[in-house]
Motif scaffolding. Structure first.
Motif, PDB file in Angstrom:
ATOM      1  N   VAL A 200       0.834  -1.205   0.000  1.00 32.19           N
ATOM      2  CA  VAL A 200       0.000   0.000   0.000  1.00 32.19           C
ATOM      3  C   VAL A 200       0.868   1.253   0.000  1.00 32.19           C
ATOM      4  O   VAL A 200       0.564   2.234  -0.686  1.00 32.19           O
ATOM      5  N   THR A 201       1.978   1.233   0.742  1.00 36.76           N
ATOM      6  CA  THR A 201       2.889   2.380   0.757  1.00 36.76           C
ATOM      7  C   THR A 201       3.486   2.638  -0.615  1.00 36.76           C
ATOM      8  O   THR A 201       3.554   3.789  -1.078  1.00 36.76           O
ATOM      9  N   LEU A 202       3.897   1.549  -1.304  1.00 32.37           N
ATOM     10  CA  LEU A 202       4.428   1.692  -2.668  1.00 32.37           C
ATOM     11  C   LEU A 202       3.355   2.225  -3.614  1.00 32.37           C
ATOM     12  O   LEU A 202       3.610   3.122  -4.436  1.00 32.37           O
ATOM     13  N   ALA A 203       2.153   1.666  -3.508  1.00 32.47           N
ATOM     14  CA  ALA A 203       1.064   2.092  -4.387  1.00 32.47           C
ATOM     15  C   ALA A 203       0.706   3.563  -4.149  1.00 32.47           C
ATOM     16  O   ALA A 203       0.468   4.309  -5.093  1.00 32.47           O
ATOM     17  N   GLU A 204       0.685   3.966  -2.896  1.00 33.76           N
ATOM     18  CA  GLU A 204       0.330   5.358  -2.582  1.00 33.76           C
ATOM     19  C   GLU A 204       1.362   6.324  -3.168  1.00 33.76           C
ATOM     20  O   GLU A 204       1.000   7.379  -3.699  1.00 33.76           O
ATOM     21  N   ALA A 205       2.638   5.952  -3.073  1.00 32.59           N
ATOM     22  CA  ALA A 205       3.675   6.802  -3.648  1.00 32.59           C
ATOM     23  C   ALA A 205       3.515   6.916  -5.165  1.00 32.59           C
ATOM     24  O   ALA A 205       3.654   8.012  -5.747  1.00 32.59           O
ATOM     25  N   LEU A 207       0.675   6.428  -6.941  1.00 34.02           N
ATOM     26  CA  LEU A 207      -0.559   7.126  -7.291  1.00 34.02           C
ATOM     27  C   LEU A 207      -0.505   8.614  -6.976  1.00 34.02           C
ATOM     28  O   LEU A 207      -1.225   9.405  -7.583  1.00 34.02           O
ATOM     29  N   SER A 208       0.372   8.993  -6.064  1.00 36.42           N
ATOM     30  CA  SER A 208       0.490  10.399  -5.677  1.00 36.42           C
ATOM     31  C   SER A 208       1.519  11.146  -6.516  1.00 36.42           C
ATOM     32  O   SER A 208       1.603  12.378  -6.440  1.00 36.42           O
ATOM     33  N   SER A 209       2.298  10.428  -7.302  1.00 36.83           N
ATOM     34  CA  SER A 209       3.405  11.045  -8.049  1.00 36.83           C
ATOM     35  C   SER A 209       2.899  11.773  -9.291  1.00 36.83           C
ATOM     36  O   SER A 209       1.807  11.515  -9.778  1.00 36.83           O
TER      37      SER A 209
END
Length: 209
Positions: A200-205, A207-209
């Motif tokens: 989830v941390t990788l995905a959030e980074a 998706l937020s980029s």
């Protein structure tokens, strides 16, 4: 991620798209659009006779996924889609044609339908591609989820799909201008809290980029 986003998951059969889509939907508050397999009129027939039903099944998926895209446009919140629309023309239709399950004319007609329907719909902002080179892992996960119509899927069929998937991130970037995050799920256990949190941390980074 304040603005509305449209995210799609991509990956081979058994890669864990549905479970991971549900995880991201819960964590980020996205509206979830499941892959239309439960109410698919032709899926069981397709697995019983691929040569007869491949073209029909691909048209069924095309209509249902385009309908998802149209619904996503009406939803005010961010959305996540379990399997992307473009996997069907770029991977499944071409693969089934290569296996001889769709004729040249059927593939061409299917692609004409896709091009016509795809003109006016919004593509995902980003795609998360779940990679799994080990077909034994895919088969194990397919058997564990227990869908009757998938019981006879063999390793050779999944390996062939993996061959098409190997170029998929490049196709998304060059042909559709969609950024893609590739995540290897071979040894990933979504039910392990620490592994899920790390993903989830990788995905959030991404998706937020």
């Amino acid at each position: 991620m304040a603005n509305k986003q449209f995210i799609a998951l991509a990956g081979n059969i058994g890669s864990g798209k549905t479970t991971i889509a549900k995880l991201l939907s819960r964590r980020f508050g996205y509206e979830l659009f499941d892959e239309p397999v439960i109410d698919n009129r032709f899926l069981a027939l397709y697995y019983g006779d691929m040569r007869r039903w491949s073209f029909t099944l691909q048209l069924e998926f095309l209509i249902k996924r385009v309908n998802h895209h149209e619904l996503i446009d009406t939803v005010p919140k961010s959305c996540i889609q379990d399997r992307s629309l473009v996997e069907d023309p770029e991977i499944f239709a071409k693969y089934l044609h290569g296996l001889g399950h769709m004729s040249d004319d059927e593939l061409q007609l299917y692609l004409e339908y896709f091009e016509r329907l795809n003109r006016a719909i919004r593509q995902p902002d980003k795609v998360i591609y779940l990679q799994c080179p080990d077909v034994d892992v895919l088969r194990s996960r397919i058997q564990r989820r227990g869908r009757k119509e998938e019981a006879e899927i063999n390793g050779d069929f999944l390996q062939g799909l993996n061959g098409y998937y190997s170029a998929f991130p490049s196709i998304l970037k060059s042909k559709y201008s969609v950024p893609t995050m590739t995540f290897d799920v071979t040894h990933f256990d979504v039910h392990d809290g620490a592994q899920a949190d790390a993903f989830v941390t990788l995905a959030e980074a991404f998706l937020s980029s």
